[in-house]
Design a protein around this motif. Structure first.
Motif: not given
Length: 313
Positions: A203-209
């Motif tokens: 969730x963190x990686x996809x949202x910042x991406x």
């Protein structure tokens, strides 16, 4: 799911900020029971009545918005009184200020959600004022970073640096900035991996991406339209940097303070200028007395129309 996707006891929520975590039936149907922060853990039956958002979250967001407005006024004070930075827009009319507020408060609200300001544990970690706590340090760094960033403009070498156009003369500085950005990204990626479940990490990686992809689309539009100008303002860089900082760690708090300060400083000193915009020109002509008359800035297509169909006398 992130580490916060757990049941938070009402007593814990009250002790952190001083507001109750809500009342009435939760989605499991038990009066007074704590509500899950995860959609996947919610029950099938939900109470359709009552106030569902804890008052503590409104309080936390109000404090955050107040800090954004305070930073805006702080930077405006140094701009109008001391010309810091030297090229700041000294005279902002009410229309321009309201446009700045609209962008700042909207993006500031999104930033608060991304970094968990509305969560009790996060809010208390950042704004605790107990002895040797993070609150005073956060505020000092936050307000110093806004004015400090503007003061860098007084250094001739640094004032010429731009992220939009590459130049060999500032390649070393851009390399250091890029290296620092990669280190911050790597650190926060490690924190997300270490302290989250697999779902929380993704969730963190996809949202910042997704945020990076959104701002990259500005450049894509520029590449497809040659008549469009592109300038990646530092307020966007500061906002993106601050969006990484959702962890209760001194490094993350430092990035949140500095990134948010740079974000607000850019809006306060220069305004919420567009990242991509139509190239503008002005039309000038000399009258019979030899005086030069110049039009306000207009886009190139409009200028071409006036030159081809109008006569200036």
């Amino acid at each position: 799911q992130s580490a916060r996707d757990q049941h938070v006891p009402p007593s814990r929520s009250r002790s952190l900020i001083g507001f109750d975590s809500g009342s009435g039936l939760d989605c499991l149907g038990d009066p007074g029971a704590s509500r899950s922060t995860s959609i996947l853990r919610s029950g099938k039956r939900c109470d359709l009545h009552g106030h569902r958002i804890p008052g503590s979250q409104y309080f936390a967001l109000a404090v955050w918005m107040t800090l954004l407005l305070a930073q805006y006024c702080w930077v405006r004070f140094f701009c109008t009184m001391y010309r810091v930075p030297g090229n700041c827009v000294v005279h902002h009319d009410a229309i321009r200020v309201m446009a700045d507020f609209q962008y700042m408060l909207a993006m500031g609200f999104v930033l608060a959600i991304l970094t968990g300001i509305h969560w009790p544990d996060r809010f208390v970690y950042i704004f605790s004022f107990r002895r040797l706590s993070h609150g005073p340090l956060f505020l000092v760094v936050y307000f110093a970073a806004g004015v400090g960033w503007g003061a860098l403009d007084s250094v001739p070498f640094l004032s010429r640096i731009t992220l939009t156009e590459a130049d060999r003369s500032n390649a070393a500085v851009l390399f250091v900035i890029t290296l620092g950005a990669l280190l911050f990204i790597a650190f926060h990626t490690y924190m997300a991996y270490k302290h989250n479940s697999c779902a929380g990490f993704m969730s963190y990686i996809l949202s910042r991406g997704a945020l990076a992809l959104f701002f990259a689309m500005y450049l894509l539009v520029k590449m497809q339209h040659q008549d469009v100008s592109f300038h990646f303002h530092h307020y966007a860089v500061g906002w993106l940097a601050a969006s990484l900082a959702e962890f209760n760690h001194p490094v993350s708090s430092l990035l949140l303070a500095c990134g948010t300060a740079v974000f607000v400083q850019g809006l306060s000193a220069y305004g919420a200028d567009a990242i991509i915009f139509n190239q503008s020109v002005d039309i000038g002509f000399v009258d019979d007395t030899g005086k030069l008359w110049t039009s306000p800035p207009i886009d190139k297509e409009a200028a071409r129309f006036f030159l081809e169909h109008c006569m200036f006398v």
